[in-house]
Every structure is written in C-alpha cells, then in structure tokens.
Design a protein around this motif. Structure first.
Motif, PDB file in Angstrom:
ATOM      1  N   GLY A 264       3.041   0.859  17.957  1.00 46.10           N
ATOM      2  CA  GLY A 264       3.016   0.406  16.564  1.00 46.10           C
ATOM      3  C   GLY A 264       1.822  -0.471  16.216  1.00 46.10           C
ATOM      4  N   ARG A 265       0.858  -0.569  17.105  1.00 42.92           N
ATOM      5  CA  ARG A 265      -0.311  -1.400  16.780  1.00 42.92           C
ATOM      6  C   ARG A 265      -1.403  -0.492  16.258  1.00 42.92           C
ATOM      7  N   ASP A 266      -1.485  -0.413  14.946  1.00 41.62           N
ATOM      8  CA  ASP A 266      -2.428   0.512  14.340  1.00 41.62           C
ATOM      9  C   ASP A 266      -3.578  -0.294  13.753  1.00 41.62           C
ATOM     10  N   THR A 267      -4.658  -0.385  14.520  1.00 38.94           N
ATOM     11  CA  THR A 267      -5.775  -1.240  14.086  1.00 38.94           C
ATOM     12  C   THR A 267      -6.439  -0.704  12.814  1.00 38.94           C
TER      13      THR A 267
ATOM     14  N   THR B 298       3.604  -1.905   7.739  1.00 39.20           N
ATOM     15  CA  THR B 298       4.327  -2.815   8.639  1.00 39.20           C
ATOM     16  C   THR B 298       5.644  -2.183   9.093  1.00 39.20           C
ATOM     17  N   THR B 299       6.396  -1.606   8.138  1.00 42.51           N
ATOM     18  CA  THR B 299       7.675  -0.992   8.538  1.00 42.51           C
ATOM     19  C   THR B 299       7.425   0.242   9.406  1.00 42.51           C
ATOM     20  N   ASP B 300       6.348   0.982   9.089  1.00 39.65           N
ATOM     21  CA  ASP B 300       6.017   2.154   9.919  1.00 39.65           C
ATOM     22  C   ASP B 300       5.706   1.737  11.357  1.00 39.65           C
ATOM     23  N   ALA B 301       4.994   0.614  11.485  1.00 36.07           N
ATOM     24  CA  ALA B 301       4.621   0.155  12.833  1.00 36.07           C
ATOM     25  C   ALA B 301       5.886  -0.091  13.659  1.00 36.07           C
ATOM     26  N   LEU B 302       6.859  -0.778  13.050  1.00 33.91           N
ATOM     27  CA  LEU B 302       8.076  -1.085  13.812  1.00 33.91           C
ATOM     28  C   LEU B 302       8.940   0.150  14.014  1.00 33.91           C
TER      29      LEU B 302
END
Ligand SMILES: Cc1ncc(COP(=O)(O)O)c(C=O)c1O
Length: 414
Positions: free
Chosen positions: A22-25, A66-70
């Motif tokens: 979920g860490r999408d730089t 943010t919700t997509d990352a989690l």
C-alpha cells in the motif's frame, strides 16, 4: 530507489510485505507514506469523463488514494479478492450481514459472538424480517442440523473475544457452502497474521481495525475482506451505504500496519507468559487461553492458527463481586476498559451468562478478561500481585463480616 516489481512483491515474506504494502509513492510525491487524502469533491477533466465516470476517483465516499492503500494492503495480507473499509469494527460486521442477507432469510450466529453483533441481529435484523438462531460455538460440522432452506449466512467468531472458544471454521464452512450460505467470520483476535480466514473457507472476514491494526487505542476502524465469490456484492453494498472511515483514521491504521507483526508477536509472548503465571496463582481457578494445552480448543488452534494474540480470560476462585472490584480497582498498570489490542494493558470483568441463549457458560467463578500490552512483564505481574492482595483482603473482610452476625447472635439474643 526502483519501484517494487510485481515479481519481487510476490516473493516478499510477511514482514517485508507489511512494510511495503500500500505504499504508492506515485500518490505521495516520493514521501514514504501515502498522506491522509481529505475530500468530498473530485474534479473531472471534461464532460465525457464526468458522464462516464471513467476515472479511479469520483467522489469522496467512493475511495481515495489513502483508503486504496489500506484496502489493497489488507486484501494482500488476508488473501482476499478485495477489502472495504468502515468507520468501526461493528459497522464492518453490519455491512457483512447486510451484504449477505435479505428479507425472509435465516442467520446462524455463534453464541460466543461479540454482544453488539447479537444486538444488531436481535433488534435490527429482526425488524427487517431476518430470523437469527444462536449456535454452540463448538458445534463444528454439527451445524448441519441447524441449517434451514432459507439459511443464508453463518457468522463465526473464533475465538470468542470473551470466552475464547475455538471454532472448527473449515467444518462449518463446508456445511454452509453445501447449503449455499455465506460464511462470515469476526477474525479480530487473530488478525490475518495468525489466521488465514479465506484459506479456511470464510467468504467475508471482518477485522475490527480498532484493535491490533491500530495498536494504539487512538482510532475506530472496520475492515471486511472478501473472496472472489463475495467481493462484488460486498463492494456494491458499501457503495450504496456510503459510510467511509475518516481519512486520518485510515492514515493511522496504515502506520499501525507497519509494526503490526512486531506488536502482535510481542502481545502473544507477553500474553502467554502472563497467562502461565496467572495459572499458578492460588486465587485463579482456570486460565482460558486457546494456545495453552489445557484449553478445549487447543487442538483446533494448533491445526488452524499460526499464533495467539494478547487477549485471554481467567476464572477466579469464587469470591464476592466486591472482592473482584477491589482487585480491579487497585490495579495501576492495567486500565479498566472494553476496547483492546492497544499498547497498554487492560482488564475487564465480564458475565455472559445473562445473554447467552444456545449454551450455558458456567465457569465456576468470576471472570476477568485481560488484554496484555507492551509494558515490562515484571511490572505487570507486580501490579497483579498488588491486586490479588486487595482481593484476598476484601474476601477475608467479607468472610469475617459473614461470621460476625453468627458469632454475635447468641449475645444479641442474650
Ligand atoms: C471481537 C470484536 N469484534 C468487533 C468489535 C467492534 O469493534 P469496534 O469497537 O471498532 O466497533 C469488537 C470491539 O470490542 C470486538 O471485540
């Protein structure tokens, strides 16, 4: 730094996945963490895109980076096809039930379920024409006898968060699926780190992210991961309801995710150490911890789980309510509180005899649940030592006040 390739990602071991998922730089301008995206309006570049809604983000309630990352990180961890996020663990349970049930359906719920789950079924689902039957958490494949033609969902919670019965989830899932029913599990105790719900036949796996995912008692969050069969329906249900969690809570949960493995392993280590120590105490009748060999569900736990968390219960030898209160009130490190899974230790008295309907929970003494945190174990023992001293003093005092009238009676009469 090169972008993580799909090939490398697929090979990562769990701890590395927790750090990287979920860490999408791309969404964070190179910063390590995806920030909390706040927002209602999402702008479209032109009318054609607005009309077709052909872009990933369309409105605040339908997801943010943010919700997509989690949710993508959680799906990977849980081995699910997708995950939806809700503003509390209870909301996640509600959504799982709403996704799987319709008017006229029948629902089976384990008698060991979190009591607000029961309240929702008894008060809200009943009003909507959905009937609930509670079942013995240890029923296993025997659940077959309770299935009706209209049974559309079976809710499991393993272990139960107060009484800690371990359920034979694969056996229950086999029967439920043969009847076309959805299997829901509240997997909050184990998290996907210690129990792979979908691999054991669960369709909708609920996690109260409020507990171990947060780990800091500073947010409320619910997650439901689904397998391929159920994700579409789950997603549609949530989209219709539009109840997203707050962006800061999701951001904090992502932060919690990075250290969840470490915290959970420490909670397991401390929990087991304290459970064993409590088992030796003269004031304790029994420790209820699924990872201890004398627990009736130990065999199932060993077969299906890869770890235990820091939540377990004890049964005290019979003493008065006042003595239990003296014990709990004197604790200085263990807080008195209901939510759990934080870095700080907690203790709560409980009594589920009043609301269970399918089984009788008769432990033989007062019951207390502990959530063991990250304090030094020797300090926790010293705190409990002090508490037990108060418990004994209160019990002695009460015993002598029971004796007093009897001793005084002849004088009084005289
Ligand atoms: C097992 C279990 N499931 C769900 C929940 C609900 O979580 P929340 O407090 O986020 O609504 C709790 C809360 O204590 C719980 O213990």
């Amino acid at each position: 730094m090169a972008k993580l390739s799909d090939e490398t990602r697929a090979k990562l071991r769990r701890r590395s996945r927790l750090v990287n998922l979920g860490r999408d730089t791309e969404h964070s301008q190179g910063f390590v963490n995806v920030p909390p995206f706040r927002g209602s309006t999402v702008l479209y570049p032109d009318v054609a895109t607005l009309k077709s809604r052909a872009q990933r983000y369309t409105y605040g309630t339908h997801g943010t980076p943010t919700t997509d990352a989690l949710s993508s990180a959680w799906s990977d961890l849980a081995g699910g096809a997708g995950t939806v996020l809700l503003p509390s663990g209870l909301a996640a349970i509600v959504v799982a039930l709403m996704a799987s049930l319709s008017v006229g359906d029948h629902l089976l719920i384990t008698d060991s379920a979190y009591s607000p789950t029961r309240a929702f079924a008894d008060k809200m689902l009943k009003r909507m024409g959905i009937e609930t039957t509670y079942y013995d958490p240890c029923v296993g494949g025997g659940i077959k006898a309770l299935m009706r033609p209209n049974t559309k969902a079976v809710l499991t919670e393993s272990p139960g968060s107060l009484t800690l019965e371990i359920q034979d989830v694969p056996a229950i899932a086999e029967v439920a699926h043969a009847h076309g029913a959805c299997v829901i599990m509240d997997n909050t105790w184990a998290t996907p780190l210690f129990f792979s719900a979908h691999a054991h036949g669960v369709d909708l796996a609920v996690e109260a992210g409020t507990k171990y995912l947060s780990g800091h008692a500073d947010l409320l969050l619910g997650l439901v991961s689904a397998n391929e069969t159920w994700f579409e329906r789950l997603h549609r249900t949530v989209d219709l309801m539009a109840i997203p969690p707050g962006p800061e809570d999701v951001f904090l949960a992502l932060r919690g995710l990075r250290s969840m493995d470490l915290r959970l392993r420490e909670a397991e280590r401390q929990g087991l150490a304290l459970a064993r120590w409590l088992g030796e105490r003269p004031e304790v009748l029994r420790v209820i911890h699924p990872a201890l060999p004398d627990h009736p569900g130990y065999g199932l736990w060993k077969r299906d789980f890869t770890g235990s968390s820091g939540l377990f219960s004890i049964v005290l030898k019979p003493v008065s309510e006042a003595a239990v209160a003296a014990f709990l009130d004197s604790l200085e490190l263990f807080g008195l509180g209901y939510s759990w899974g934080g870095y700080e230790s907690l203790a709560v008295p409980f009594d589920c005899a009043t609301y269970r309907t399918a089984t009788r929970f008769a432990p033989g003494g007062p019951t207390v649940r502990f959530s063991v945190g990250l304090e030094d174990i020797e300090d926790l023992k010293a705190d409990l030592d002090r508490g037990f001293e108060r418990l004994r003093a209160a019990a002695d005092q009460q015993a002598s006040s029971f004796e007093t009238p009897a001793l005084r009676a002849p004088q009084d009469e005289g």
